[in-house]
Design a protein around this motif. Structure first.
Motif, PDB file in Angstrom:
ATOM      1  N   ALA A  91       1.706 -10.346  -5.724  1.00 57.81           N
ATOM      2  CA  ALA A  91       0.305 -10.524  -5.344  1.00 57.81           C
ATOM      3  C   ALA A  91      -0.539  -9.337  -5.793  1.00 57.81           C
ATOM      4  N   CYS A  92      -0.005  -8.130  -5.616  1.00 52.30           N
ATOM      5  CA  CYS A  92      -0.723  -6.920  -6.016  1.00 52.30           C
ATOM      6  C   CYS A  92      -0.991  -6.917  -7.517  1.00 52.30           C
ATOM      7  N   GLY A  93      -0.001  -7.318  -8.309  1.00 49.85           N
ATOM      8  CA  GLY A  93      -0.196  -7.388  -9.751  1.00 49.85           C
ATOM      9  C   GLY A  93      -1.276  -8.384 -10.140  1.00 49.85           C
ATOM     10  N   LEU A  94      -1.310  -9.542  -9.464  1.00 49.86           N
ATOM     11  CA  LEU A  94      -2.299 -10.571  -9.788  1.00 49.86           C
ATOM     12  C   LEU A  94      -3.707 -10.116  -9.464  1.00 49.86           C
ATOM     13  N   TRP A  95      -3.923  -9.587  -8.246  1.00 48.57           N
ATOM     14  CA  TRP A  95      -5.302  -9.225  -7.904  1.00 48.57           C
ATOM     15  C   TRP A  95      -5.791  -8.020  -8.720  1.00 48.57           C
ATOM     16  N   LEU A  97      -5.056  -7.436 -11.942  1.00 49.72           N
ATOM     17  CA  LEU A  97      -5.499  -8.001 -13.226  1.00 49.72           C
ATOM     18  C   LEU A  97      -6.831  -8.728 -13.065  1.00 49.72           C
ATOM     19  N   ALA A  98      -6.987  -9.458 -11.956  1.00 50.21           N
ATOM     20  CA  ALA A  98      -8.235 -10.188 -11.730  1.00 50.21           C
ATOM     21  C   ALA A  98      -9.406  -9.228 -11.520  1.00 50.21           C
ATOM     22  N   THR A  99      -9.149  -8.082 -10.874  1.00 53.32           N
ATOM     23  CA  THR A  99     -10.202  -7.080 -10.706  1.00 53.32           C
ATOM     24  C   THR A  99     -10.680  -6.574 -12.054  1.00 53.32           C
ATOM     25  N   GLY A 121      -4.880 -13.672  -5.228  1.00 49.96           N
ATOM     26  CA  GLY A 121      -3.854 -12.637  -5.253  1.00 49.96           C
ATOM     27  C   GLY A 121      -3.730 -11.931  -3.917  1.00 49.96           C
ATOM     28  N   GLU A 122      -4.855 -11.544  -3.336  1.00 52.52           N
ATOM     29  CA  GLU A 122      -4.807 -10.783  -2.085  1.00 52.52           C
ATOM     30  C   GLU A 122      -4.314 -11.623  -0.913  1.00 52.52           C
ATOM     31  N   ALA A 123      -4.438 -12.942  -1.026  1.00 57.67           N
ATOM     32  CA  ALA A 123      -3.937 -13.811   0.045  1.00 57.67           C
ATOM     33  C   ALA A 123      -2.433 -13.665   0.245  1.00 57.67           C
ATOM     34  N   GLY A 124      -1.709 -13.278  -0.801  1.00 55.13           N
ATOM     35  CA  GLY A 124      -0.266 -13.110  -0.694  1.00 55.13           C
ATOM     36  C   GLY A 124       0.171 -11.718  -0.297  1.00 55.13           C
ATOM     37  N   GLY A 125      -0.778 -10.845   0.056  1.00 59.53           N
ATOM     38  CA  GLY A 125      -0.418  -9.472   0.378  1.00 59.53           C
ATOM     39  C   GLY A 125      -0.430  -9.128   1.849  1.00 59.53           C
ATOM     40  N   MET A 126      -1.463  -9.551   2.570  1.00 63.60           N
ATOM     41  CA  MET A 126      -1.676  -9.061   3.926  1.00 63.60           C
ATOM     42  C   MET A 126      -0.614  -9.543   4.910  1.00 63.60           C
ATOM     43  N   ALA A 127      -0.409 -10.856   5.015  1.00 67.78           N
ATOM     44  CA  ALA A 127       0.506 -11.383   6.038  1.00 67.78           C
ATOM     45  C   ALA A 127       1.955 -10.932   5.818  1.00 67.78           C
ATOM     46  N   PRO A 128       2.519 -11.010   4.592  1.00 69.85           N
ATOM     47  CA  PRO A 128       3.876 -10.495   4.405  1.00 69.85           C
ATOM     48  C   PRO A 128       3.985  -8.999   4.693  1.00 69.85           C
ATOM     49  N   SER A 129       2.943  -8.240   4.334  1.00 72.50           N
ATOM     50  CA  SER A 129       2.965  -6.802   4.613  1.00 72.50           C
ATOM     51  C   SER A 129       2.984  -6.534   6.112  1.00 72.50           C
ATOM     52  N   MET A 130       2.147  -7.261   6.856  1.00 75.00           N
ATOM     53  CA  MET A 130       2.100  -7.079   8.298  1.00 75.00           C
ATOM     54  C   MET A 130       3.441  -7.445   8.937  1.00 75.00           C
ATOM     55  N   SER A 131       4.053  -8.511   8.451  1.00 77.58           N
ATOM     56  CA  SER A 131       5.367  -8.905   8.955  1.00 77.58           C
ATOM     57  C   SER A 131       6.403  -7.822   8.663  1.00 77.58           C
ATOM     58  N   MET A 132       6.356  -7.224   7.478  1.00 75.65           N
ATOM     59  CA  MET A 132       7.302  -6.161   7.130  1.00 75.65           C
ATOM     60  C   MET A 132       7.114  -4.933   8.010  1.00 75.65           C
ATOM     61  N   ALA A 175     -17.174  -0.715 -15.815  1.00 72.10           N
ATOM     62  CA  ALA A 175     -16.124   0.304 -15.880  1.00 72.10           C
ATOM     63  C   ALA A 175     -15.495   0.526 -14.508  1.00 72.10           C
ATOM     64  N   THR A 176     -16.251   0.321 -13.443  1.00 74.28           N
ATOM     65  CA  THR A 176     -15.726   0.516 -12.094  1.00 74.28           C
ATOM     66  C   THR A 176     -14.590  -0.461 -11.810  1.00 74.28           C
ATOM     67  N   PHE A 177     -14.777  -1.735 -12.151  1.00 70.79           N
ATOM     68  CA  PHE A 177     -13.728  -2.732 -11.954  1.00 70.79           C
ATOM     69  C   PHE A 177     -12.485  -2.395 -12.781  1.00 70.79           C
ATOM     70  N   LEU A 178     -12.696  -1.983 -14.023  1.00 73.45           N
ATOM     71  CA  LEU A 178     -11.551  -1.669 -14.883  1.00 73.45           C
ATOM     72  C   LEU A 178     -10.777  -0.472 -14.344  1.00 73.45           C
ATOM     73  N   PHE A 179     -11.502   0.533 -13.888  1.00 72.30           N
ATOM     74  CA  PHE A 179     -10.864   1.763 -13.389  1.00 72.30           C
ATOM     75  C   PHE A 179     -10.005   1.483 -12.165  1.00 72.30           C
ATOM     76  N   PHE A 180     -10.492   0.654 -11.242  1.00 73.23           N
ATOM     77  CA  PHE A 180      -9.757   0.420  -9.997  1.00 73.23           C
ATOM     78  C   PHE A 180      -8.671  -0.639 -10.130  1.00 73.23           C
ATOM     79  N   GLY A 181      -8.670  -1.413 -11.202  1.00 79.43           N
ATOM     80  CA  GLY A 181      -7.622  -2.411 -11.368  1.00 79.43           C
ATOM     81  C   GLY A 181      -6.291  -1.823 -11.814  1.00 79.43           C
ATOM     82  N   ILE A 182      -6.334  -0.741 -12.578  1.00 76.65           N
ATOM     83  CA  ILE A 182      -5.106  -0.184 -13.181  1.00 76.65           C
ATOM     84  C   ILE A 182      -4.111   0.338 -12.138  1.00 76.65           C
TER      85      ILE A 182
END
Length: 444
Positions: A91-95, A97-99, A121-132, A175-182
């Motif tokens: 999920a982190c990889g997907l969001w 790239l989308a950013t 992408g972010e939909a697959g990050g929060m709930a599994p992380s909270m469960s972990m 440039a802001t979106f590109l910088f924070f996506g990497i």
């Protein structure tokens, strides 16, 4: 009578803390990628000729609906045995790239599609992380662990607003979106290689009962009806949904308010709002989690009392920030509006209720329900909060502009902040049902 053999309980060690750190860093960048658009509203508006309502749709509903709806089946998947570490990494990889794709959009509709992909992408990050996180630490340390994990939004706020504003002013909003996506791509790789999947319910006093296991195997709609049938959980979800409208509307439009009502340039508005809100909220989250763990050892009702108090105390701080008359302290060449002291106070108190409500949800769920429970709470918080908060605030600002002119955004935000009073009321109503739910889980 045959005794149920259980493997020895896991221990908390350096790898536990490293796993929490990496999950928290992933959450930091999810929040940056989700909310950096707040500091970019004004330049994006100018380039595409968009209204406040259109920007509210882009920053809110276009993200919130997909994020909330996709989180439910993905949370169920995490509860049914899918490797949660792998889910979060992918999920982190997907969001990320989308950013980066947001920064390459040449039309408003392309930016909208990229923004919606960030949500998926972010939909697959929060709930599994909270469960972990709930499985990494024992119950008596869970509130502070979840509060530390949920410092992600506050650290993300500082970086998104302060650094994002500077990048946008120097190099343009793309440039802001590109910088924070990497960095998200790097974190996804580290998470995959370093973090191990924790044992489900390893710190819980007893394994899931047959009834709880059968509930987890039910069809999704039946499971959701069962969760919403828990009165305390339903009230907490409604409280977070209403509080989310207030919080997300304030967070997304705060820098624009400073630019319009206090005449701050983009980079300075982002720096001041990010630092004031982020530092206030980070300290509030740590204090709230630590103090809640202390209080709940004596009385579990403090798990909901404390976030209720935080919502009540945050409300006048938010009003003061929006209504305080213009006037600055001068720090070198930096003009700091007097109102910023109340932004710190609002961040501190308003940071109590989200992590403590997530912790309360983890306590109300069996181990094999936690990801779905977190996803359901997330649905209310994001569908109403992230989805409707910026949109309602932007639409009200457009509605009020004929009467209040450039000050229309101030009164739009004042109106949405009033919903925090309903958040406090609903949390107070949930306290008795919450203790009954804990007693029922102990008896099962």
């Amino acid at each position: 009578m045959n005794q149920v053999h259980r493997p020895p309980a896991p221990t908390v060690n350096w790898r536990t803390h490293l796993s929490l750190l990496l999950l928290a860093l992933v959450y930091v960048f999810s929040y940056i990628d989700r909310n950096v658009i707040a500091i970019l509203i004004e330049p994006i508006k100018r380039e595409f000729g968009a209204s406040d309502t259109a920007m509210g749709l882009l920053t809110g509903l276009a993200f919130g609906v997909l994020y909330a709806v996709m989180g439910i089946p993905l949370g169920r998947l995490a509860d049914q045995g899918f490797n949660r570490r792998n889910m979060v990494a992918m999920a982190c990889g997907l969001w990320s790239l989308a950013t980066m794709a947001c920064g390459m959009a040449s039309q408003f509709w392309q930016l909208m599609i990229a923004r919606m992909t960030v949500a998926i992408g972010e939909a697959g990050g929060m709930a599994p992380s909270m469960s972990m996180v709930s499985d990494l630490y024992p119950k008596e340390r869970r509130s502070i662990a979840i509060s530390l994990f949920m410092m992600g939004p506050h650290i993300g706020m500082i970086l998104a607003m302060a650094l994002g504003g500077w990048i946008a002013q120097q190099y343009g909003w793309r440039a802001t979106f590109l910088f924070f996506g990497i960095p998200g791509l790097v974190l996804a790789t580290l998470l995959w290689l370093i973090v191990k999947e924790p044992r489900r319910g390893g710190f819980d006093a007893a394994p899931a009962t047959a009834a709880q296991s059968s509930q987890a195997a039910q069809p999704l709609l039946a499971q959701l009806r069962g969760l919403l049938g828990i009165r305390a959980f339903l009230l907490v979800c409604l409280a977070c949904g209403l509080g989310g409208i207030a919080g997300y509307g304030y967070g997304i439009w705060g820098p624009s308010f400073l630019m319009r009502s206090h005449n701050l340039p983009l980079a300075q508005a982002g720096l001041l709002f990010g630092l004031a809100s982020g530092l206030g909220a980070a300290s509030g989250a740590i204090f709230g989690g630590w103090y809640c763990d202390r209080l709940t050892r004596r009385d579990p009702r403090w798990q909901l009392r404390l976030p209720m108090i935080g919502a009540v105390l945050g409300l006048p701080m938010g009003f003061a920030f929006l209504l305080w008359p213009a006037g600055n302290w001068q720090l070198g060449s930096l003009a700091i509006p007097h109102a910023m002291i109340f932004a710190v106070g609002f961040g501190f108190f308003n940071a109590w209720w989200p992590p403590l409500c997530y912790a309360a949800t983890s306590h109300m769920m069996a181990p094999n329900q936690r990801a779905l429970g977190a996803a359901m709470l997330n649905l209310f918080l994001t569908l109403f909060g992230a989805g409707l908060g910026p949109l309602i605030s932007g639409a009200l600002s457009d509605l009020f502009v004929g009467r209040f002119g450039p000050g229309s955004l101030r009164y739009a935000l004042l109106l949405t902040l009033c919903l925090l009073g309903l958040t406090a009321l609903l949390l107070g109503r949930a306290i008795q049902s919450y203790t009954h739910r804990l007693d029922a889980l102990k008896a099962s």
